[in-house]
Scaffold this active site. Structure first.
Site, PDB file in Angstrom:
ATOM      1  N   LYS A  63      39.256  36.608  50.710  1.00 37.05           N
ATOM      2  CA  LYS A  63      39.203  37.789  51.567  1.00 37.05           C
ATOM      3  C   LYS A  63      39.926  37.528  52.885  1.00 37.05           C
ATOM      4  O   LYS A  63      40.591  38.422  53.423  1.00 37.05           O
ATOM      5  CB  LYS A  63      37.749  38.204  51.821  1.00 37.05           C
ATOM      6  CG  LYS A  63      37.079  38.820  50.603  1.00 37.05           C
ATOM      7  CD  LYS A  63      35.670  39.301  50.910  1.00 37.05           C
ATOM      8  CE  LYS A  63      35.065  40.018  49.722  1.00 37.05           C
ATOM      9  NZ  LYS A  63      33.691  40.518  49.988  1.00 37.05           N
ATOM     10  N   SER A  84      33.493  37.077  56.250  1.00 37.50           N
ATOM     11  CA  SER A  84      32.220  36.540  55.789  1.00 37.50           C
ATOM     12  C   SER A  84      31.852  37.209  54.474  1.00 37.50           C
ATOM     13  O   SER A  84      32.235  38.359  54.214  1.00 37.50           O
ATOM     14  CB  SER A  84      31.130  36.800  56.835  1.00 37.50           C
ATOM     15  OG  SER A  84      29.914  36.192  56.457  1.00 37.50           O
ATOM     16  N   ASP A  85      31.115  36.480  53.641  1.00 32.83           N
ATOM     17  CA  ASP A  85      30.636  37.050  52.379  1.00 32.83           C
ATOM     18  C   ASP A  85      29.270  36.460  52.075  1.00 32.83           C
ATOM     19  O   ASP A  85      29.003  35.294  52.393  1.00 32.83           O
ATOM     20  CB  ASP A  85      31.611  36.751  51.235  1.00 32.83           C
ATOM     21  CG  ASP A  85      31.308  37.595  50.009  1.00 32.83           C
ATOM     22  OD1 ASP A  85      31.577  38.818  50.068  1.00 32.83           O
ATOM     23  OD2 ASP A  85      30.790  37.071  49.015  1.00 32.83           O
ATOM     24  N   THR A  86      28.417  37.262  51.476  1.00 29.17           N
ATOM     25  CA  THR A  86      27.049  36.850  51.186  1.00 29.17           C
ATOM     26  C   THR A  86      26.744  37.036  49.710  1.00 29.17           C
ATOM     27  O   THR A  86      27.137  38.037  49.109  1.00 29.17           O
ATOM     28  CB  THR A  86      26.046  37.682  52.012  1.00 29.17           C
ATOM     29  OG1 THR A  86      26.303  37.486  53.402  1.00 29.17           O
ATOM     30  CG2 THR A  86      24.609  37.278  51.701  1.00 29.17           C
ATOM     31  N   ALA A 121      28.925  32.602  53.517  1.00 32.33           N
ATOM     32  CA  ALA A 121      30.072  31.804  53.953  1.00 32.33           C
ATOM     33  C   ALA A 121      30.799  32.547  55.062  1.00 32.33           C
ATOM     34  O   ALA A 121      30.898  33.774  55.036  1.00 32.33           O
ATOM     35  CB  ALA A 121      31.019  31.544  52.792  1.00 32.33           C
TER      36      ALA A 121
END
Length: 206
Positions: A63, A84-86, A121
């Site tokens: 991303k 950010s990614d969850t 992250a």
């Protein structure tokens, strides 16, 4: 005055959390001519045998790659770019965003009465040469939930678009027995790790 950054995320929660750090920012989203080739769904496909931690870090990096290319394509003024990614994990099983209400009910039924992990992250493109990254891992335990409780929560619409089919800051909180780790990380942007990356990039002071 803190430096300016781009936030490559559609999540209003991440924007709210970033505002807590007092960082000036603008959204850098795939919503302009020339962005049609970007395929967010393809990026989020889980690879065969991929662990939750490897998955969320890989997706975040991809991303950020897309956001960096987007910034250059638009000829925007250079500035650090934050992504950010969850994801939610029960063992090695990855729980992303539910496909529909039925999928949300399935996820919640599997998470109810058990402890799971929430992995977020964060990646920051500080400049042309430096990329910084961090991973936050928290644990959440849901109380047992009846089918009626799950159905009522899903009917609220809140689970849709959320990893693991719930939002810790919403109505789901009434079913959370305990958490261990970063509350802001569970929301989608761990502020301790994010601030550390921003300091290393010189965006905010010590």
């Amino acid at each position: 005055m803190p430096a300016f950054i781009y936030l490559a995320s559609q999540s209003p929660r991440r924007r709210q959390l970033l505002e807590q750090l007092g960082v000036r920012h603008a959204l850098l989203l795939a919503n302009a001519p020339g962005d049609e080739h970007e395929d967010a769904e393809a990026i989020e496909v889980v690879l065969n045998g991929e662990s939750p931690s490897a998955y969320v870090q890989r997706v975040t990096a991809l991303k950020l790659d897309a956001a960096v290319a987007r910034c250059k394509r638009r000829g925007l003024a250079p500035a650090p770019i934050l992504c950010s990614d969850t994801t939610v994990a029960l063992g090695r099983a990855i729980y992303g965003k539910p496909a529909d209400a039925g999928d949300a009910r399935r996820m919640l039924a599997e998470l109810a009465g058990r402890e799971h992990r929430v992995l977020t992250a964060v990646a920051l493109q500080a400049d042309d040469r430096r990329r910084l990254a961090a991973l936050s891992v928290s644990r959440v335990r849901f109380a047992a939930m009846t089918a009626a409780q799950i159905a009522a929560y899903v009917a609220s619409g809140e689970p849709l678009g959320k990893a693991g089919a719930y939002a810790i800051q919403g109505a789901a909180a009434q079913h959370v027995e305990r958490i261990s780790g970063s509350y802001s990380g569970i929301m989608g942007l761990p502020l301790f790790e994010t601030a550390r990356l921003l300091r290393a990039a010189g965006v905010i002071g010590e």
